[in-house]
Motif scaffolding. Structure first.
Motif, PDB file in Angstrom:
ATOM      1  N   THR A 140     -26.634  28.825   6.311  1.00 38.63           N
ATOM      2  CA  THR A 140     -25.946  28.366   5.100  1.00 38.63           C
ATOM      3  C   THR A 140     -25.598  26.885   5.258  1.00 38.63           C
ATOM      4  O   THR A 140     -25.062  26.462   6.275  1.00 38.63           O
ATOM      5  N   GLY A 141     -25.898  26.128   4.233  1.00 43.71           N
ATOM      6  CA  GLY A 141     -25.741  24.676   4.291  1.00 43.71           C
ATOM      7  C   GLY A 141     -27.065  23.953   4.198  1.00 43.71           C
ATOM      8  O   GLY A 141     -27.135  22.821   3.722  1.00 43.71           O
ATOM      9  N   ARG A 144     -30.924  25.599   0.225  1.00 44.55           N
ATOM     10  CA  ARG A 144     -30.483  25.121  -1.091  1.00 44.55           C
ATOM     11  C   ARG A 144     -30.556  26.203  -2.167  1.00 44.55           C
ATOM     12  O   ARG A 144     -29.657  26.339  -2.988  1.00 44.55           O
ATOM     13  N   ASP A 147     -28.153  29.404  -0.926  1.00 41.31           N
ATOM     14  CA  ASP A 147     -26.731  29.127  -0.768  1.00 41.31           C
ATOM     15  C   ASP A 147     -25.962  29.441  -2.051  1.00 41.31           C
ATOM     16  O   ASP A 147     -26.479  29.327  -3.157  1.00 41.31           O
ATOM     17  N   SER A 151     -26.350  34.166  -2.003  1.00 34.21           N
ATOM     18  CA  SER A 151     -25.941  34.687  -0.698  1.00 34.21           C
ATOM     19  C   SER A 151     -24.818  35.702  -0.840  1.00 34.21           C
ATOM     20  O   SER A 151     -24.787  36.719  -0.131  1.00 34.21           O
ATOM     21  N   LEU A 169     -23.744  29.265  10.347  1.00 39.79           N
ATOM     22  CA  LEU A 169     -24.207  28.228   9.424  1.00 39.79           C
ATOM     23  C   LEU A 169     -24.652  27.020  10.224  1.00 39.79           C
ATOM     24  O   LEU A 169     -24.843  27.102  11.433  1.00 39.79           O
ATOM     25  N   THR A 176     -18.543  22.414   2.794  1.00 38.20           N
ATOM     26  CA  THR A 176     -19.294  23.651   2.997  1.00 38.20           C
ATOM     27  C   THR A 176     -18.497  24.891   2.605  1.00 38.20           C
ATOM     28  O   THR A 176     -19.066  25.915   2.225  1.00 38.20           O
ATOM     29  N   ASN A 179     -19.354  26.972  -0.565  1.00 47.81           N
ATOM     30  CA  ASN A 179     -20.393  28.000  -0.500  1.00 47.81           C
ATOM     31  C   ASN A 179     -20.007  29.178   0.376  1.00 47.81           C
ATOM     32  O   ASN A 179     -20.472  30.303   0.159  1.00 47.81           O
ATOM     33  N   VAL A 180     -19.158  28.939   1.378  1.00 47.36           N
ATOM     34  CA  VAL A 180     -18.864  29.962   2.373  1.00 47.36           C
ATOM     35  C   VAL A 180     -17.743  30.901   1.931  1.00 47.36           C
ATOM     36  O   VAL A 180     -17.816  32.116   2.162  1.00 47.36           O
TER      37      VAL A 180
END
Length: 315
Positions: A140-141, A144, A147, A151, A169, A176, A179-180
């Protein structure tokens, strides 16, 4: 035979050279001792190490339609990895990195993003990709297309189907976390470096970083601390920090991926938490003793022997 683990995410070809003390000026040449090509990335490096540790693995990611892809797929097949989940994409290059490894093990990198930016897991693949008891999402990161919300949907479905979800990741920073954070309730074992955890959480201590992620829904944090070892914090209240092994470091490329592979292998063998972290540290330590993300790891038995025999720092 059913797969033990599905390894989804970032697959990279690494081109590594060591020792690199400086880049020669102009068109001059410097001579070095070693150059290697390896399958790397937070999924690629992990899946190769897992296969060497004896697990039956499904690789799930993307490569381009080039000579780099030929090498990566052939190498994984040679280790007995099922590459039927790998997408080969026309018109884009495979993701790749050039690493100039310094004498002290540092590794400044030049990265080409490539096929991993175009990778996704369609719902039509879920029955295969999410069938193993352990599902690892790594990278992840630098994914593209995958993400973010794709996910989250993937990991939510993995949990609905009863999988144990492990997660790592790459190159995480303060941004970040966007997204996480939505993924955290669906992650059983969250395994970034302490630096990445601190950057994402905004917390200054390993304990506070772990609390941030546990409060956000993660079941267990397992942070790598570099030369200071590893830290384990479970939602059930279990906390401990284990020091690192004393080893001669050659190259730290892929140590985090090897730690992931070691910990996943320990889960597969139902090791207790402290033994699991120790085994993961041994896998990472073996990789640090050579060049590239799979250096040093021979087998489950050899890694177990190193875990038992190696000296721990400060003891």
């Amino acid at each position: 035979m059913a797969h033990d683990v599905s390894v989804i995410g970032l697959y990279i070809l690494d081109v590594l050279g060591r020792p690199v003390e400086r880049i020669p000026e102009g068109g001059n040449v410097e001579f070095i001792d070693e150059i290697r090509l390896t399958v790397a990335g937070t999924a690629g490096g992990t899946v190769v190490d897992l296969a060497k540790l004896g697990l039956n693995c499904l690789a799930v990611g993307a490569v381009g339609d080039d000579e780099k892809a030929d090498f990566m797929l052939a190498t994984m097949e040679r280790f007995g990895i099922d590459v039927s989940g790998m997408q080969r994409l026309a018109g884009v290059p495979s993701s790749a990195t050039i690493l100039n490894v310094r004498p002290n093990g540092e590794r400044p990198a030049l990265h080409m993003r490539g096929a991993s930016d175009h990778f996704d897991v369609p719902p039509s693949d879920y029955d295969t990709v999410l069938a193993p008891p352990i599902v690892h999402l790594g990278g992840t990161g630098l994914l593209r297309r995958l993400d973010g919300e794709p996910s989250r949907i993937l990991l939510e479905e993995a949990k609905r189907r009863g999988a144990t979800v492990t997660f790592d990741l790459i190159a995480a920073n303060a941004e970040t976390i966007v997204n996480v954070k939505p993924l955290l309730p669906y992650i059983d074992y969250f395994m970034p470096s302490v630096e990445e955890a601190g950057a994402m959480s905004g917390r200054s201590t390993v304990e506070d970083s772990a609390k941030y992620f546990l409060d956000a829904g993660v079941k267990c944090c397992v942070f790598t601390l570099g030369g200071d070892g590893a830290y384990y914090a479970h939602a059930d209240g279990t906390r401990f920090q284990l020091p690192a092994y004393e080893i001669d470091v050659v190259d730290t490329t892929g140590c985090g991926d090897a730690f992931d592979a070691g910990f996943i292998t320990a889960l597969h063998h139902r090791m207790d938490p402290e033994t699991a972290v120790r085994f993961a540290q041994a896998a990472a330590g073996l990789v640090a003793t050579g060049l590239g993300s799979d250096a040093g790891i021979r087998s489950f038995e050899h890694t177990l022997d190193c875990m038992k025999m190696w000296k721990v720092k400060g003891r």
